[in-house]
Design a protein around this motif. Sequence first.
Motif, PDB file in Angstrom:
ATOM      1  N   LEU A  26       0.833  -1.209   0.000  1.00 18.07           N
ATOM      2  CA  LEU A  26       0.000   0.000   0.000  1.00 18.07           C
ATOM      3  C   LEU A  26       0.869   1.260   0.000  1.00 18.07           C
ATOM      4  O   LEU A  26       1.952   1.259   0.564  1.00 18.07           O
ATOM      5  N   PRO A  27       0.401   2.322  -0.689  1.00  9.94           N
ATOM      6  CA  PRO A  27      -0.959   2.529  -1.207  1.00  9.94           C
ATOM      7  C   PRO A  27      -1.228   1.955  -2.596  1.00  9.94           C
ATOM      8  O   PRO A  27      -2.302   2.188  -3.158  1.00  9.94           O
ATOM      9  N   ALA A  28      -0.284   1.222  -3.169  1.00 11.74           N
ATOM     10  CA  ALA A  28      -0.538   0.636  -4.484  1.00 11.74           C
ATOM     11  C   ALA A  28      -1.543  -0.507  -4.384  1.00 11.74           C
ATOM     12  O   ALA A  28      -1.504  -1.300  -3.439  1.00 11.74           O
ATOM     13  N   PHE A  29      -2.461  -0.587  -5.334  1.00 14.95           N
ATOM     14  CA  PHE A  29      -3.390  -1.713  -5.484  1.00 14.95           C
ATOM     15  C   PHE A  29      -4.200  -1.993  -4.219  1.00 14.95           C
ATOM     16  O   PHE A  29      -4.266  -3.122  -3.734  1.00 14.95           O
ATOM     17  N   ALA A  30      -4.787  -0.953  -3.658  1.00  9.44           N
ATOM     18  CA  ALA A  30      -5.697  -1.141  -2.527  1.00  9.44           C
ATOM     19  C   ALA A  30      -6.952  -1.854  -3.009  1.00  9.44           C
ATOM     20  O   ALA A  30      -7.265  -1.882  -4.202  1.00  9.44           O
ATOM     21  N   GLY A  31      -7.685  -2.474  -2.069  1.00 11.04           N
ATOM     22  CA  GLY A  31      -8.915  -3.160  -2.438  1.00 11.04           C
ATOM     23  C   GLY A  31      -8.671  -4.586  -2.885  1.00 11.04           C
ATOM     24  O   GLY A  31      -7.650  -5.197  -2.580  1.00 11.04           O
ATOM     25  N   ALA A  32      -9.612  -5.126  -3.662  1.00 14.88           N
ATOM     26  CA  ALA A  32      -9.575  -6.537  -4.039  1.00 14.88           C
ATOM     27  C   ALA A  32      -8.672  -6.786  -5.247  1.00 14.88           C
ATOM     28  O   ALA A  32      -8.402  -5.899  -6.039  1.00 14.88           O
ATOM     29  N   GLY A  33      -8.207  -8.041  -5.364  1.00 10.74           N
ATOM     30  CA  GLY A  33      -7.452  -8.488  -6.532  1.00 10.74           C
ATOM     31  C   GLY A  33      -6.140  -7.798  -6.802  1.00 10.74           C
ATOM     32  O   GLY A  33      -5.811  -7.541  -7.963  1.00 10.74           O
ATOM     33  N   PRO A  34      -5.320  -7.497  -5.797  1.00 10.86           N
ATOM     34  CA  PRO A  34      -4.092  -6.743  -6.063  1.00 10.86           C
ATOM     35  C   PRO A  34      -3.068  -7.494  -6.902  1.00 10.86           C
ATOM     36  O   PRO A  34      -2.347  -6.874  -7.684  1.00 10.86           O
ATOM     37  N   TYR A  35      -2.994  -8.843  -6.784  1.00 10.89           N
ATOM     38  CA  TYR A  35      -1.982  -9.563  -7.565  1.00 10.89           C
ATOM     39  C   TYR A  35      -2.322  -9.556  -9.047  1.00 10.89           C
ATOM     40  O   TYR A  35      -1.430  -9.432  -9.897  1.00 10.89           O
ATOM     41  N   ALA A  36      -3.579  -9.679  -9.375  1.00  6.44           N
ATOM     42  CA  ALA A  36      -3.968  -9.606 -10.784  1.00  6.44           C
ATOM     43  C   ALA A  36      -3.671  -8.219 -11.356  1.00  6.44           C
ATOM     44  O   ALA A  36      -3.160  -8.091 -12.479  1.00  6.44           O
ATOM     45  N   ARG A  37      -3.962  -7.192 -10.589  1.00 10.38           N
ATOM     46  CA  ARG A  37      -3.690  -5.835 -11.061  1.00 10.38           C
ATOM     47  C   ARG A  37      -2.196  -5.544 -11.116  1.00 10.38           C
ATOM     48  O   ARG A  37      -1.720  -4.813 -11.992  1.00 10.38           O
ATOM     49  N   ALA A  38      -1.432  -6.133 -10.200  1.00 13.41           N
ATOM     50  CA  ALA A  38       0.016  -5.973 -10.244  1.00 13.41           C
ATOM     51  C   ALA A  38       0.597  -6.641 -11.494  1.00 13.41           C
ATOM     52  O   ALA A  38       1.501  -6.106 -12.146  1.00 13.41           O
ATOM     53  N   ARG A  39       0.057  -7.800 -11.828  1.00 11.28           N
ATOM     54  CA  ARG A  39       0.507  -8.508 -13.045  1.00 11.28           C
ATOM     55  C   ARG A  39       0.186  -7.689 -14.286  1.00 11.28           C
ATOM     56  O   ARG A  39       1.020  -7.571 -15.187  1.00 11.28           O
ATOM     57  N   GLU A  40      -0.993  -7.095 -14.324  1.00 13.21           N
ATOM     58  CA  GLU A  40      -1.377  -6.263 -15.475  1.00 13.21           C
ATOM     59  C   GLU A  40      -0.461  -5.046 -15.599  1.00 13.21           C
ATOM     60  O   GLU A  40      -0.150  -4.598 -16.707  1.00 13.21           O
TER      61      GLU A  40
END
Length: 303
Positions: A216-230
């Motif tokens: 945090l504060p990167a990718f707060a909320g649900a699904g952070p690993y998927a969003r990190a991969r994207e």
Amino acid sequence: MTPTRTVLEERVASAAPAEAKPLARRRLLASCADQPGIVAAVSRLLHDAGANIIQSDQYSSDPFGGTFFLRMEFAGTDHVVEGLAERFGAVAERFGMTWRFGNPAVPKRVAILVSKQDHCLQDLLYRWRRNELEAEVVLVASNHADHREAVEAQGLPFHHIPVANPAEKPEAERQLLELLDGTCDLVVLARYMQILSGDFLRLVGVPVINIHHSFLPAFAGAGPYARARERGVKLIGATAHYVTEDLDEGPIIEQDVNRVSHCHDVGALTRLGADVERTVLARAVGWHCEDRVLRHGNTTVVF
């Protein structure tokens, strides 16, 4: 015939010191506007009372107009430490302190909430069994029944409070509050995948620590690993923080990261992230239970 001691044996016995009674320990955590004389006043009070300072840590956010933070551990006889809280009030009032005493001999009672993923739960229970946490785990509650057998095998009560849909959340929180009332000093969300309401946080009456699977504060909320991969990140991390009404924005206690590459898919990121999550959460819980964390607005000072 009753054996008798020699003169030498009697002299040695009379000269041997009596077994010393262990001293009681306490911790002082305090904060106030920074100003000269704080450490001197606290040290003088402890000295005059007959207490001995074992460890002292201090920090000022700014020597001119900043906030001063102090953590002291001291020892003394039972009589000395029992009377210190009342005597310390005068020093605290003089400097406008927010303060409290902690007792290392009384471990904090911890309740763990968990959903389906159990890596953080199992890590905390492992450390608890090995006395690596200055805490006493008192119960585990979950919105899934999956971990009942594993938890009860540790001799701990397991409570299944399902949340099948959003409409059931108020009743689930009511049951949780009833369960936690008076039983714990800290609630740990060990991957408890439910958002706690502001009413719950106000009524629970104890701090709540969460582990978020993102730096945090990167990718707060649900699904952070998927969003990190994207996003193609090269570092993934985890953040342990105190829970507030603002989702994933509470005061941060601890963070750590793992290096990753374009070769890692979401599954690999999730597996690597689990290692970081459990160690970060264990550190945060340990530091809180050792009275090492002082909250300051939306930040923390960790000694």
